[in-house]
Design an enzyme around this catalytic site. Structure first.
Site, PDB file in Angstrom:
ATOM      1  N   GLY A  10       0.819  -1.218   0.000  1.00 42.67           N
ATOM      2  CA  GLY A  10       0.000   0.000   0.000  1.00 42.67           C
ATOM      3  C   GLY A  10       0.849   1.262   0.000  1.00 42.67           C
ATOM      4  O   GLY A  10       2.078   1.200   0.060  1.00 42.67           O
ATOM      5  N   ASP A  35      -3.465 -12.253   4.325  1.00 44.48           N
ATOM      6  CA  ASP A  35      -4.793 -11.637   4.215  1.00 44.48           C
ATOM      7  C   ASP A  35      -5.373 -11.399   5.610  1.00 44.48           C
ATOM      8  O   ASP A  35      -5.576 -12.355   6.374  1.00 44.48           O
ATOM      9  CB  ASP A  35      -5.696 -12.579   3.396  1.00 44.48           C
ATOM     10  CG  ASP A  35      -7.056 -11.969   3.119  1.00 44.48           C
ATOM     11  OD1 ASP A  35      -7.342 -10.868   3.638  1.00 44.48           O
ATOM     12  OD2 ASP A  35      -7.828 -12.610   2.380  1.00 44.48           O
ATOM     13  N   ALA A  59      -5.369  -2.002   5.433  1.00 46.38           N
ATOM     14  CA  ALA A  59      -6.753  -1.659   5.800  1.00 46.38           C
ATOM     15  C   ALA A  59      -7.622  -1.724   4.556  1.00 46.38           C
ATOM     16  O   ALA A  59      -7.117  -1.675   3.429  1.00 46.38           O
ATOM     17  CB  ALA A  59      -6.806  -0.247   6.402  1.00 46.38           C
ATOM     18  N   THR A  61      -9.519   0.469   2.662  1.00 44.82           N
ATOM     19  CA  THR A  61      -9.474   1.943   2.656  1.00 44.82           C
ATOM     20  C   THR A  61     -10.469   2.596   1.688  1.00 44.82           C
ATOM     21  O   THR A  61     -10.515   3.824   1.627  1.00 44.82           O
ATOM     22  CB  THR A  61      -8.052   2.437   2.296  1.00 44.82           C
ATOM     23  OG1 THR A  61      -7.676   1.849   1.048  1.00 44.82           O
ATOM     24  CG2 THR A  61      -7.049   2.073   3.359  1.00 44.82           C
ATOM     25  N   ASP A 101      -8.265  10.165  10.334  1.00 47.70           N
ATOM     26  CA  ASP A 101      -9.009  11.367  10.730  1.00 47.70           C
ATOM     27  C   ASP A 101     -10.526  11.161  10.563  1.00 47.70           C
ATOM     28  O   ASP A 101     -11.320  11.903  11.135  1.00 47.70           O
ATOM     29  CB  ASP A 101      -8.542  12.579   9.906  1.00 47.70           C
ATOM     30  CG  ASP A 101      -8.572  12.341   8.406  1.00 47.70           C
ATOM     31  OD1 ASP A 101      -8.422  11.175   7.974  1.00 47.70           O
ATOM     32  OD2 ASP A 101      -8.748  13.307   7.642  1.00 47.70           O
ATOM     33  N   TYR A 124     -16.661   3.194   7.115  1.00 52.05           N
ATOM     34  CA  TYR A 124     -15.191   3.167   7.174  1.00 52.05           C
ATOM     35  C   TYR A 124     -14.721   3.715   8.527  1.00 52.05           C
ATOM     36  O   TYR A 124     -13.942   3.077   9.241  1.00 52.05           O
ATOM     37  CB  TYR A 124     -14.622   3.988   6.015  1.00 52.05           C
ATOM     38  CG  TYR A 124     -13.132   4.255   6.093  1.00 52.05           C
ATOM     39  CD1 TYR A 124     -12.201   3.232   5.902  1.00 52.05           C
ATOM     40  CD2 TYR A 124     -12.653   5.538   6.356  1.00 52.05           C
ATOM     41  CE1 TYR A 124     -10.836   3.486   5.968  1.00 52.05           C
ATOM     42  CE2 TYR A 124     -11.290   5.804   6.424  1.00 52.05           C
ATOM     43  CZ  TYR A 124     -10.390   4.772   6.233  1.00 52.05           C
ATOM     44  OH  TYR A 124      -9.037   5.032   6.302  1.00 52.05           O
ATOM     45  N   LYS A 128     -12.881   1.693  11.560  1.00 55.33           N
ATOM     46  CA  LYS A 128     -11.532   2.079  11.995  1.00 55.33           C
ATOM     47  C   LYS A 128     -11.536   2.414  13.495  1.00 55.33           C
ATOM     48  O   LYS A 128     -10.590   2.087  14.213  1.00 55.33           O
ATOM     49  CB  LYS A 128     -11.018   3.266  11.176  1.00 55.33           C
ATOM     50  CG  LYS A 128     -10.745   2.951   9.707  1.00 55.33           C
ATOM     51  CD  LYS A 128      -9.569   2.005   9.478  1.00 55.33           C
ATOM     52  CE  LYS A 128      -8.240   2.663   9.732  1.00 55.33           C
ATOM     53  NZ  LYS A 128      -7.125   1.715   9.408  1.00 55.33           N
ATOM     54  N   TRP A 149      -5.153  12.413   4.873  1.00 53.09           N
ATOM     55  CA  TRP A 149      -4.823  12.793   3.484  1.00 53.09           C
ATOM     56  C   TRP A 149      -3.393  12.392   3.108  1.00 53.09           C
ATOM     57  O   TRP A 149      -2.538  13.240   2.798  1.00 53.09           O
ATOM     58  CB  TRP A 149      -5.009  14.293   3.295  1.00 53.09           C
ATOM     59  CG  TRP A 149      -6.437  14.767   3.337  1.00 53.09           C
ATOM     60  CD1 TRP A 149      -7.543  14.057   3.693  1.00 53.09           C
ATOM     61  CD2 TRP A 149      -6.916  16.082   3.001  1.00 53.09           C
ATOM     62  NE1 TRP A 149      -8.662  14.843   3.600  1.00 53.09           N
ATOM     63  CE2 TRP A 149      -8.302  16.079   3.184  1.00 53.09           C
ATOM     64  CE3 TRP A 149      -6.287  17.249   2.588  1.00 53.09           C
ATOM     65  CZ2 TRP A 149      -9.089  17.210   2.952  1.00 53.09           C
ATOM     66  CZ3 TRP A 149      -7.059  18.374   2.358  1.00 53.09           C
ATOM     67  CH2 TRP A 149      -8.441  18.352   2.535  1.00 53.09           C
TER      68      TRP A 149
HETATM   69  N1  LIG Z   1      -4.800   7.321   2.285  1.00 50.91           N
HETATM   70  C1  LIG Z   1      -5.231   8.218   3.141  1.00 50.91           C
HETATM   71  O1  LIG Z   1      -5.462   9.374   2.775  1.00 50.91           O
HETATM   72  C2  LIG Z   1      -5.427   7.858   4.567  1.00 50.91           C
HETATM   73  C3  LIG Z   1      -6.016   8.817   5.397  1.00 50.91           C
HETATM   74  C4  LIG Z   1      -6.206   8.506   6.738  1.00 50.91           C
HETATM   75  C5  LIG Z   1      -5.818   7.278   7.225  1.00 50.91           C
HETATM   76  N2  LIG Z   1      -5.282   6.354   6.398  1.00 50.91           N
HETATM   77  C6  LIG Z   1      -4.902   5.048   6.978  1.00 50.91           C
HETATM   78  O2  LIG Z   1      -3.529   4.824   6.705  1.00 50.91           O
HETATM   79  C7  LIG Z   1      -3.293   3.422   6.554  1.00 50.91           C
HETATM   80  C8  LIG Z   1      -2.568   3.164   5.246  1.00 50.91           C
HETATM   81  O3  LIG Z   1      -3.394   3.571   4.169  1.00 50.91           O
HETATM   82  P1  LIG Z   1      -2.827   3.771   2.696  1.00 50.91           P
HETATM   83  O4  LIG Z   1      -3.023   5.173   2.329  1.00 50.91           O
HETATM   84  O5  LIG Z   1      -1.470   3.171   2.572  1.00 50.91           O
HETATM   85  O6  LIG Z   1      -3.890   2.890   1.913  1.00 50.91           O
HETATM   86  P2  LIG Z   1      -3.712   1.871   0.725  1.00 50.91           P
HETATM   87  O7  LIG Z   1      -2.719   2.383  -0.265  1.00 50.91           O
HETATM   88  O8  LIG Z   1      -5.104   1.535   0.279  1.00 50.91           O
HETATM   89  O9  LIG Z   1      -3.055   0.604   1.431  1.00 50.91           O
HETATM   90  C9  LIG Z   1      -3.791  -0.306   2.173  1.00 50.91           C
HETATM   91  C10 LIG Z   1      -3.148  -1.660   1.966  1.00 50.91           C
HETATM   92  O10 LIG Z   1      -3.908  -2.638   2.693  1.00 50.91           O
HETATM   93  C11 LIG Z   1      -4.032  -3.775   1.862  1.00 50.91           C
HETATM   94  N3  LIG Z   1      -5.191  -4.580   2.231  1.00 50.91           N
HETATM   95  C12 LIG Z   1      -6.494  -4.348   1.989  1.00 50.91           C
HETATM   96  N4  LIG Z   1      -7.234  -5.377   2.453  1.00 50.91           N
HETATM   97  C13 LIG Z   1      -6.358  -6.261   3.002  1.00 50.91           C
HETATM   98  C14 LIG Z   1      -6.495  -7.524   3.626  1.00 50.91           C
HETATM   99  N5  LIG Z   1      -7.691  -8.110   3.775  1.00 50.91           N
HETATM  100  N6  LIG Z   1      -5.380  -8.157   4.044  1.00 50.91           N
HETATM  101  C15 LIG Z   1      -4.162  -7.611   3.879  1.00 50.91           C
HETATM  102  N7  LIG Z   1      -3.957  -6.420   3.290  1.00 50.91           N
HETATM  103  C16 LIG Z   1      -5.058  -5.761   2.864  1.00 50.91           C
HETATM  104  C17 LIG Z   1      -4.169  -3.211   0.460  1.00 50.91           C
HETATM  105  O11 LIG Z   1      -3.875  -4.209  -0.494  1.00 50.91           O
HETATM  106  P3  LIG Z   1      -4.678  -4.247  -1.891  1.00 50.91           P
HETATM  107  O12 LIG Z   1      -4.624  -2.866  -2.452  1.00 50.91           O
HETATM  108  O13 LIG Z   1      -3.932  -5.273  -2.662  1.00 50.91           O
HETATM  109  O14 LIG Z   1      -6.071  -4.654  -1.520  1.00 50.91           O
HETATM  110  C18 LIG Z   1      -3.131  -2.093   0.497  1.00 50.91           C
HETATM  111  O15 LIG Z   1      -1.862  -2.588   0.174  1.00 50.91           O
HETATM  112  C19 LIG Z   1      -4.668   2.749   6.681  1.00 50.91           C
HETATM  113  O16 LIG Z   1      -4.846   2.325   8.005  1.00 50.91           O
HETATM  114  C20 LIG Z   1      -5.645   3.870   6.393  1.00 50.91           C
HETATM  115  O17 LIG Z   1      -6.882   3.655   7.039  1.00 50.91           O
HETATM  116  C21 LIG Z   1      -5.064   6.614   5.082  1.00 50.91           C
END
Ligand SMILES: NC(=O)c1ccc[n+]([C@@H]2O[C@H](COP(=O)([O-])OP(=O)(O)OC[C@H]3O[C@@H](n4cnc5c(N)ncnc54)[C@H](OP(=O)(O)O)[C@@H]3O)[C@@H](O)[C@H]2O)c1
Length: 303
Positions: A10, A35, A59, A61, A101, A124, A128, A149
């Protein structure tokens, strides 16, 4: 320090893996390799490993998909983190679990602190928040890090979509009445490394990895606040300064109410206060504009 990272494919997980490779003894698992929906597999694989810290950046997401796949959202974002925390508690190791957030309802007009009441307005956010509670209930030493973000080179996000669109179209728009803080994966990695190093120092001073105040909930974000329109405009300004040619030079305003295709509700204001981190670590995160400029110079100037 031996670290295991989940969600290594991710945006954040891949960045942590890349940034920490030289510094720590590190192993990453992508979704395909482990997984979170398979709780027995988590217990079997992670239970058999030795590590000091487990970082969960995996997550479900997709905020809109969580509305329609609620059970899956709760399994991956709530139940699985509870299992991860229980595994870590049993091993006397620590879990760093990333949250969001979006646990807040957006009704406040000043940055949300760790002590503010969470009140999610989407499946979501609810899933979380349940994950945070499960992690913290499983042991005292675990850390929940809320971010907002998130952007970085390992997976495209809003900023990359805006630059791509500005490359194709003369007019682009972004939402002007929703506010938070863009946060660079590189900066999250630096902030977390300060926490990890603190834990490591305490462990070698033999007062245990669980000592100190670095547990519970902690907010990580770059400094300042903006709307998505301001964020996108700054990205285009940085591209111009870096001589990256784009068709669009200004970003027009959209209203949240215009987003009729969104399924989930989103908080209109979700700026995270980072004063607790600054007080604990004695250093403040840099401004989001500086972080975005750095990202564009490093990753777009080369393209
Ligand atoms: N992106 C944002 O703006 C944002 C904002 C606030 C908080 N967050 C938090 O920050 C963290 C990282 O988010 P990110 O931005 O890196 O999101 P991301 O790019 O969507 O990465 C999430 C990763 O989790 C993997 N995943 C999904 N379902 C899964 C499962 N069942 N088992 C194992 N892996 C799984 C996804 O794999 P696949 O893609 O292959 O499914 C992806 O590699 C998360 O906790 C998210 O809630 C993100």
């Amino acid at each position: 320090m031996k670290i295991v990272i989940l969600g290594a494919g991710g945006r954040l997980g891949a960045a942590l893996l890349g940034e920490y490779r030289e510094k720590y003894d590190i192993v990453g698992f992508t979704h395909a390799q482990l997984d979170l929906a398979n709780l027995d597999d988590l217990r079997g694989k992670l239970g058999a490993m030795n590590f000091d810290v487990l970082i969960n950046a995996a997550a479900f997401t997709n905020v809109d998909a969580c509305e329609t796949e609620r059970d899956r959202a709760f399994l991956i974002n709530a139940e699985a983190p509870g299992v991860l925390a229980a595994i870590c508690t049993e091993k006397d190791t620590k879990l760093v679990h990333f949250s969001t957030d979006y646990v807040f309802d957006g009704g406040k007009r000043a940055p949300y602190t760790e002590e503010d009441q969470a009140n999610p307005i989407s499946a979501y956010g609810e899933s979380k928040l349940a994950g945070e509670k499960n992690v913290l209930a499983a042991g005292d030493g675990h850390l929940v890090v809320r971010v907002s973000w998130v952007f970085g080179p390992d997976r495209p996000s809003f900023i990359d979509a805006m630059i791509k669109r500005a490359n194709q179209d003369e007019k682009i728009n972004a939402i002007s009445d929703k506010f938070s803080t863009p946060t660079y994966t590189h900066d999250i990695a630096e902030m977390l490394a300060r926490v990890l190093d603190d834990w490591s120092r305490r462990a070698s001073a033999s007062d245990g990895l669980g000592a100190g105040r670095l547990h519970g909930i902690l907010h990580f974000a770059n400094a300042g606040k903006c709307s998505w329109q301001e964020y996108a405009q700054w990205a285009l300004d940085c591209c111009r300064d870096a001589s990256i040619p784009l068709k669009a030079t200004t970003v027009g305003a959209l209203k949240l109410g215009d987003m009729t295709n969104w399924v989930a509700r989103r908080p209109v204001y979700s700026v995270l206060c980072t004063a607790k981190y600054t007080e604990l670590k004695g250093t403040a995160p840099r401004a989001w504009r500086e972080a975005v400029a750095d990202y564009i110079t490093r990753f777009y100037s080369k393209k």
